[in-house]
Motif scaffolding. Structure first.
Motif, PDB file in Angstrom:
ATOM      1  N   PRO A 451       0.792  -1.234   0.000  1.00 46.47           N
ATOM      2  CA  PRO A 451       0.000   0.000   0.000  1.00 46.47           C
ATOM      3  C   PRO A 451       0.823   1.282   0.000  1.00 46.47           C
ATOM      4  N   GLY A 452       2.098   1.186   0.329  1.00 51.92           N
ATOM      5  CA  GLY A 452       2.915   2.404   0.433  1.00 51.92           C
ATOM      6  C   GLY A 452       2.569   3.171   1.705  1.00 51.92           C
ATOM      7  N   ILE A 453       3.407   4.158   2.008  1.00 49.58           N
ATOM      8  CA  ILE A 453       3.228   4.918   3.266  1.00 49.58           C
ATOM      9  C   ILE A 453       3.264   6.411   2.937  1.00 49.58           C
ATOM     10  N   GLU A 466       3.840   2.974  16.965  1.00 44.38           N
ATOM     11  CA  GLU A 466       3.225   3.805  15.919  1.00 44.38           C
ATOM     12  C   GLU A 466       2.929   2.939  14.707  1.00 44.38           C
ATOM     13  N   ARG A 467       1.687   3.011  14.273  1.00 44.34           N
ATOM     14  CA  ARG A 467       1.267   2.267  13.088  1.00 44.34           C
ATOM     15  C   ARG A 467       0.531   3.232  12.178  1.00 44.34           C
ATOM     16  N   VAL A 468       0.555   2.933  10.887  1.00 43.11           N
ATOM     17  CA  VAL A 468      -0.117   3.842   9.961  1.00 43.11           C
ATOM     18  C   VAL A 468      -1.615   3.858  10.253  1.00 43.11           C
ATOM     19  N   ASP A 469      -2.170   2.680  10.415  1.00 47.19           N
ATOM     20  CA  ASP A 469      -3.615   2.613  10.588  1.00 47.19           C
ATOM     21  C   ASP A 469      -3.934   1.938  11.924  1.00 47.19           C
TER      22      ASP A 469
HETATM   23  P1  ADP Z   1       4.456  -3.655  13.052  1.00 43.13           P
HETATM   24  O1  ADP Z   1       4.730  -4.057  11.652  1.00 43.13           O
HETATM   25  O2  ADP Z   1       4.711  -4.725  14.023  1.00 43.13           O
HETATM   26  O3  ADP Z   1       3.152  -2.975  13.244  1.00 43.13           O
HETATM   27  P2  ADP Z   1       6.631  -1.864  12.648  1.00 43.13           P
HETATM   28  O4  ADP Z   1       7.280  -0.932  13.606  1.00 43.13           O
HETATM   29  O5  ADP Z   1       7.509  -2.834  11.976  1.00 43.13           O
HETATM   30  O6  ADP Z   1       5.497  -2.550  13.465  1.00 43.13           O
HETATM   31  O7  ADP Z   1       5.867  -1.018  11.586  1.00 43.13           O
HETATM   32  C1  ADP Z   1       5.127   0.124  12.001  1.00 43.13           C
HETATM   33  C2  ADP Z   1       4.050   0.442  10.998  1.00 43.13           C
HETATM   34  O8  ADP Z   1       4.637   0.885   9.781  1.00 43.13           O
HETATM   35  C3  ADP Z   1       3.212  -0.736  10.587  1.00 43.13           C
HETATM   36  O9  ADP Z   1       2.185  -0.983  11.522  1.00 43.13           O
HETATM   37  C4  ADP Z   1       2.664  -0.258   9.278  1.00 43.13           C
HETATM   38  O10 ADP Z   1       1.576   0.620   9.484  1.00 43.13           O
HETATM   39  C5  ADP Z   1       3.831   0.529   8.694  1.00 43.13           C
HETATM   40  N1  ADP Z   1       4.656  -0.313   7.782  1.00 43.13           N
HETATM   41  C6  ADP Z   1       5.805  -0.932   8.055  1.00 43.13           C
HETATM   42  N2  ADP Z   1       6.292  -1.579   6.979  1.00 43.13           N
HETATM   43  C7  ADP Z   1       5.423  -1.368   5.982  1.00 43.13           C
HETATM   44  C8  ADP Z   1       5.358  -1.760   4.607  1.00 43.13           C
HETATM   45  N3  ADP Z   1       6.310  -2.509   4.061  1.00 43.13           N
HETATM   46  N4  ADP Z   1       4.295  -1.321   3.879  1.00 43.13           N
HETATM   47  C9  ADP Z   1       3.340  -0.562   4.438  1.00 43.13           C
HETATM   48  N5  ADP Z   1       3.337  -0.144   5.724  1.00 43.13           N
HETATM   49  C10 ADP Z   1       4.366  -0.547   6.501  1.00 43.13           C
END
Ligand code: ADP
Length: 660
Positions: A451-453, A466-469
């Motif tokens: 999905p990209g960030i 911290e998580r995107v969603d």
């Molecule tokens: P986790 O994956 O255990 O939630 P991370 O610290 O590794 O924790 O990642 C934090 C957040 O970053 C993820 O919850 C996700 O929202 C986003 N993220 C990480 N890697 C990716 C990826 N390859 N593509 C999209 N979103 C990502």
């Protein structure tokens, strides 16, 4: 000094005795005696011929005492030469009169300051008759002048010695005085900056001028005190924080006469104030982060506890069908795994944050830990229908010096994120080496078409939890700890993790670490990008005997069940003493040794049983512990243990250790 022609006082008989003369003389006597100034008639050699009462009062002598003395007798020794010099010139008619400030010695011994004026009275033939000395007591003026001088010196000293600049503005003339310190504070020598109000006003920081002018206007209107801080530009363009305190000096009619003030450089205070504010903010932020962290932790821990507690309670009631029990057991197991994962990650993070992670650099054959991680993740990717493409081609046979364990952990997190967040397509994993600043950079990147960030989220996802969603469950997304851990590990290795991503376009996470490198002598055939598959677990375990040394009954049950499933014969010792007895009676292929036990702990038990082993060459002692630190591992090695397995014991982990 040659004697003059006449030294003697004029005798009264020498004067013509006409009425007019007598009148004149009487008038003269009256003036002489009553004058508010000391008067003396002095002979050629300095003897007093006649003195008035005022002079006697000034010097403390009676007239007859003075007549017996000379002015030399009563003059302060330090002023005598100058007086005599002038007196001589007067006698010789070189000067008509002379005036000087001089000191007399009072009869009581103290100094009397006087303003002396001396003139000559000559006869008609020009010969010297006597000198007339007018003596005005100026002791009081002198004292005042001395006091003033002292005040002035004290003021100068204070203004020079202190760090405080002083200025004085005369509102009538417009003249202003700035003490040298005012200029020094701005980096100027005294003569380098004109002491004018305009020269100083020009150095007020442009952003502060308006405010300063406003404060001055208010001060001029209300008088009183002006107390303000502003920025001034110093000689080299640097900024100084200056505090001005100005007081108004008014005349009787309340008109503003002068503004007198102090100028103090408070730059250091301001800096400290700012630092204090920053550290206060940082402390507040840290405290907020801690609260957020605890709230997150509590949430993440409670969520999986719910199925564990609720389902196990229902199972205890015993009314469920075997199928439902299996389902419950699966749910409990999932929740347990989930908690296990969280606890591991939080402990990792805590250790890294506390700086307790010891990097263990060693020479690593590339693509070593990276290839092994890809291998480990491949089945997970396949289950999701994703392709894992690894390109390690340029790194074969190269050795780098780095901490293999940390590289593996970072690679694991980046690849598992890519798999987790990508629904279809492929994931490209690349490893290469590139000349860096000084050392070679090891560059490991994971590119997905997930999905990209969004740019706004790219920084914060490296922070804990911290998580995107946040609306997605932790099962779908994870705890938000992986990147935080990986990034800190990368920093501990001297490198960093970079992210390039666009919403809807996938992401590339790149680990860059500077490493010492050993290049291969000749380019051999590059082996496959996959790590060699681990040997298949040995199939025959029957007859193998395991001594399980464990005090905790539930752990005994779990470990015994697992071991028996693998086909081992298990004997349980509940403490160190039972273990010692068991090895004396029997031979074991494996001893699984709990480290933390009451009585003899695992280390002491190991130390004692090793000499007692019946088959020391074949028996392997493995530590069981929840303490996963490097120090714990080293302690195990020191007492002669062969391996290390962390609690809670996982099925796969135990099997690969025993059979691998
Ligand atoms: P986790 O994956 O255990 O939630 P991370 O610290 O590794 O924790 O990642 C934090 C957040 O970053 C993820 O919850 C996700 O929202 C986003 N993220 C990480 N890697 C990716 C990826 N390859 N593509 C999209 N979103 C990502």
């Amino acid at each position: 000094m040659s004697p003059p022609e006449a030294d003697n006082p004029p005798a009264a008989s020498e004067y013509p005795e006409s009425d007019e003369v007598l009148n004149t003389e009487a008038r003269f006597r009256g003036i002489f005696q009553n004058a508010a100034i000391g008067i003396a008639l002095v002979g050629r050699n300095g003897q007093f011929l006649e003195v008035n009462d005022h002079l006697c009062a000034i010097l403390g002598y009676r007239p007859e005492e003075m007549i017996e003395s000379t002015f030399q007798d009563l003059t302060h020794p330090e002023d005598l030469d100058k007086d005599l010099e002038q007196f001589e010139l007067l006698i010789r008619d070189r000067i008509p009169t002379y005036t000087m400030e001089k000191r007399y010695i009072h009869k009581q011994g103290h100094v009397v300051w006087a303003l002396l004026t001396v003139a000559m009275q000559r006869r008609a033939d020009g010969s010297l008759e006597y000198a007339i000395a007018l003596v005005r007591d100026i002791s009081r003026e002198k004292r005042l002048a001395n006091m003033l001088e002292l005040e002035h010196r004290r003021y100068k000293l204070v203004s020079e010695a202190t760090q405080v600049g002083i200025f004085d503005y005369d509102h009538q003339s417009g003249a202003v005085y700035f003490s040298p310190v005012c200029k020094h504070q701005l980096g100027f020598a005294d003569r380098e900056l004109p002491g004018t109000g305009m020269a100083f006003f020009r150095r007020v920081h442009p952003d502060d001028r308006k405010h300063f002018a406003m404060r001055v206007r208010t001060y001029l209107k209300r008088r009183g005190i002006l107390d303000t801080e502003l920025r001034m530009i110093g000689r080299y363009g640097e900024t100084h924080w200056i505090r001005y305190r100005v007081a108004a000096l008014l005349d009787d009619r309340g008109r503003l006469m002068r503004s007198i003030g102090t100028q103090l450089d408070v730059t250091e205070d301001k800096k400290r104030e700012l630092e204090l504010l920053q550290s206060k903010q940082a402390a507040e932020e840290a405290s907020e982060a801690k609260s957020r962290f605890l709230a997150n932790m509590s949430h993440e821990l409670r969520t999986p506890l719910n199925p564990i507690l609720a389902l196990s309670e229902m199972m205890q009631e015993g009314v469920e069908s075997p199928e439902t029990v299996r389902q419950f057991a699966k749910l409990i197991n999932d929740a347990g795994n989930h908690m296990f994962e969280l606890v591991n990650q939080v402990l990792d993070l805590a250790r890294i944050q506390a700086g307790r992670v010891r990097m263990e650099p060693d020479w690593i054959d590339l693509p070593g830990p990276f290839a092994a991680t890809v291998q480990l993740m491949r089945s997970q990717a396949i289950r999701k229908g994703l392709q894992l493409q690894a390109d390690f081609s340029t790194t074969h046979h190269v050795q780098v010096n780095c901490c293999s364990q940390s590289l593996r952990q970072i690679a694991f997190n980046l690849i598992s994120n890519a798999i987790k967040f990508t629904e279809s397509g492929s994931i490209l994993i690349r490893l290469r080496l590139q000349p860096g600043e000084g050392e070679t950079d090891l560059i490991f990147s994971v590119t997905d078409n997930g999905p990209g960030i969004a740019l706004a989220d790219q920084k914060r996802i490296f922070d804990a939890f911290e998580r995107v969603d946040d609306s997605l469950s932790t099962q779908q997304q994870g705890f938000g700890l992986g990147l935080s851990i990986s990034n800190r590990l990368a920093e501990a290795l001297g490198g960093n993790i970079q992210l390039r991503s666009q919403l809807g376009q996938g992401s590339t996470f790149t680990l860059v670490v500077p490493v010492p490198v050993r290049w291969p002598d000749s380019a051999d055939e590059p082996p496959s990008d996959e790590a060699p598959a681990p040997a298949k677990p040995g199939s025959s375990t029957s007859g193998c005997r395991v001594l399980l040394v464990e005090d905790e009954p539930s752990n005994q049950i779990v470990a015994r069940l697992m071991l028996e499933r693998f086909g081992y014969e298990v004997e349980v010792a509940s403490d160190g003493f039972q273990a010692i007895q068991a090895v004396q009676e029997d031979a074991f292929d494996w001893i699984l040794m709990d480290l933390k036990m009451p009585g003899l702990d695992g280390f002491e038990t190991t130390r004692r049983i090793r000499p007692l082993l019946r088959n020391p060459d074949r028996c392997r002692i493995i530590a069981l512990t929840a303490n996963v630190t490097v120090e714990a591992r080293e302690s195990c090695e020191r007492v002669g243990m062969h391996g290390f397995i962390t609690k809670p014991i996982r099925f796969d982990q135990l099997r690969s250790l025993l059979e691998g």
